[in-house]
Write an enzyme that holds these catalytic residues in place. Structure first.
Site, PDB file in Angstrom:
ATOM      1  N   GLY A   1      45.951  45.008  16.795  1.00  0.00           N
ATOM      2  CA  GLY A   1      45.499  46.210  17.485  1.00  0.00           C
ATOM      3  C   GLY A   1      44.263  45.933  18.328  1.00  0.00           C
ATOM      4  O   GLY A   1      44.102  44.864  18.917  1.00  0.00           O
ATOM      5  N   SER A   2      43.373  46.900  18.359  1.00  0.00           N
ATOM      6  CA  SER A   2      42.226  46.822  19.270  1.00  0.00           C
ATOM      7  C   SER A   2      41.212  45.752  18.919  1.00  0.00           C
ATOM      8  O   SER A   2      40.349  45.423  19.743  1.00  0.00           O
ATOM      9  CB  SER A   2      41.533  48.183  19.345  1.00  0.00           C
ATOM     10  OG  SER A   2      42.377  49.128  19.984  1.00  0.00           O
TER      11      SER A   2
END
Length: 487
Positions: A217-218
């Site tokens: 993810g981020s």
């Protein structure tokens, strides 16, 4: 007659030399392979009749062999077994060994090639053979803090010193008690092993370094931002800032995690996109950079390394080829698509940034000690490589501090301490139908880093898609960091 005798003598000599050579090859050069061969029952039983060396944390045994009244003479005993299971692994009669028990098996069992004379001396003196002890870098207070903070979540925590690579904590849950696999009742051990093996929670998998890796993810935006800074971009470089973006060549749209545009302006900078963890600017940035530049940076942080050990083997993290597909490149640039990472890998990214761009090799073993208490081997810090330049590391540190102080990683704040961090909330499954994977990675103090940490919470933390990296993973990391700083 002398000629015939000479011929026979030559033949006998050749046969003797061939036999001697063959025996030498088998007994000396093939010794490691013979020891490792699972069919070598003699070696297997001998390992149980040796007083296996202890595994130590801060001088205290967390695994040791104790005398028993059966054919095996000794049985493995694990203190706080579940707490340290991701580190020790297990040592069993029939199902092999894992963790430090497996990685340092020859040292612990006293069967290493450099321990040959110790074995001979034991035979001559009549003394029971003993294995060497392995001292770990784990800090018991930090390990307990990580264990308690992770609670009942499915996931993992890993923390290590950026300057040395010494691993201070490694926790994986669900877990198991290695004592239940250390008994000498073969049927019972196999039944227990099979039960653990088929448990839906996969307690035998060390999620900190192995198993089914998750999309980062981020947190992967740290890799892309580092690649951008290395290729002429600055934190103030801007991109168009729509509330949603159509992936190139598809009918699929992506949005930022909170919906809407990133910060509300017509454009968004790298700094703003990292601060609020916006997907759309990073999709555009990753597409502009292209696969090769991002892949080079990911590799410098350790992605794809098939030889990394701690000393247990680490499943390589993956930044996959996007095959020239711009939509796949856009997805991969904010940690989705086919990106996969372990908590150790994400901690390595933070550690490299914390250490001026220099990445030290993570390691669990501090030293190995002979049975006579002499030091057999001390492990010095080992350099892995220069992941980013010192200037880029300094800029990334500022950006990560801003994430915690003013952005989407706010739950990692510690009063009086500058924490640098990045959260991640990764989608799973086709059409995002599965629970999120929640992440945090970071380090502290920002001006004199003592620890780099990564946390993953799988299966949405039990609340499906209602949780975020900042709500569940960041508070766990905060408690681990506080435990390190309070030592």
């Amino acid at each position: 007659m002398n000629k015939e005798l000479r011929r026979v003598s030559i033949v006998v000599l050749i046969m003797f030399l061939a036999l001697f050579g063959s025996a030498t090859i088998i007994q000396v050069f093939q010794q490691p392979n013979l020891k490792a061969d699972p069919r070598n029952v003699r070696e297997f039983y001998a390992s149980f009749q040796t007083q296996r060396g202890a595994i130590l944390v801060d001088g205290t045994p967390i695994a040791q062999s104790v005398p028993v009244n059966d054919a095996y003479k000794y049985q493995r005993l694990y203190a706080d077994g579940p707490l340290y299971s991701a580190v020790t692994g297990y040592f069993t009669l029939n199902q092999g060994s894992t963790g430090i028990e497996g990685a340092e098996n020859q040292e612990l069992s006293g069967t290493g090639s450099d321990q040959f004379f110790d074995q001979v001396n034991a035979i001559i003196t009549g003394k029971e053979p003993e294995g060497a002890s392995v001292s770990l870098t784990i800090d018991p207070k930090v390990q307990k803090a990580a264990w308690d903070a992770l609670g009942d979540y499915t996931g993992a925590v890993v923390a290590f010193e950026p300057k040395t690579g010494a691993i201070l904590a490694m926790v994986s849950k669900p877990t198991f008690d290695p004592n239940v696999l250390a008994g000498h009742d073969t049927k019972k051990v196999i039944a227990t092993y099979d039960q653990l093996l088929h448990d839906s929670g996969d307690p035998l998998i060390n999620r900190a370094i192995a198993g089914r890796l998750d999309p980062p993810g981020s947190t992967f935006k740290l890799v892309v931002a580092s690649a951008a800074l290395a290729n002429g971009y600055t934190p103030d470089s801007t991109f168009p800032n729509p509330p949603r973006l159509q992936l190139s060549g598809t009918n699929t749209y992506i949005t930022n995690s909170e919906g809407g545009s990133c910060g509300g302006a017509d454009t968004a900078s790298i700094k703003t996109a990292l601060q609020y963890s916006c997907n759309i600017p990073f999709a555009q940035l990753g597409k502009d950079l292209g696969y090769d530049k991002v892949a080079t940076q990911a590799k410098a942080f350790g992605f794809g390394d098939k030889n990394l050990t701690v000393p247990m083997p680490v499943t390589p993290s993956v930044y996959p080829s996007t095959n020239g597909d711009p939509a796949r490149q856009e997805l991969s640039s904010f940690g989705q698509g086919d990106d996969r990472a372990s908590p150790l890998q994400m901690a390595m990214i933070s550690a490299a940034i914390a250490n001026g761009g220099e990445l030290m090799r993570p390691n669990l073993v501090k030293s190995i000690t002979n049975p006579d208490l002499t030091t057999k081997q001390d492990f010095a810090p080992e350099r892995y490589g220069q992941a980013v330049s010192p200037d880029i590391a300094a800029t990334m540190t500022q950006l990560m501090v801003n994430n915690v102080d003013n952005g989407a990683a706010s739950n990692a704040r510690i009063s009086g301490v500058q924490v640098a961090g990045k959260t991640g909330t990764a989608q799973n499954g086709a059409n995002n139908q599965l629970p999120y994977t929640l992440w945090f990675t970071g380090f502290a103090p920002a001006d004199d880093p003592q620890v780099a940490v990564a946390v993953v919470v799988q299966n949405g933390g039990g609340i499906g898609k209602a949780g975020f990296g900042n709500t569940l993973a960041a508070p766990i990391a905060k408690k681990v960091i506080e435990a390190v700083l309070s030592r």
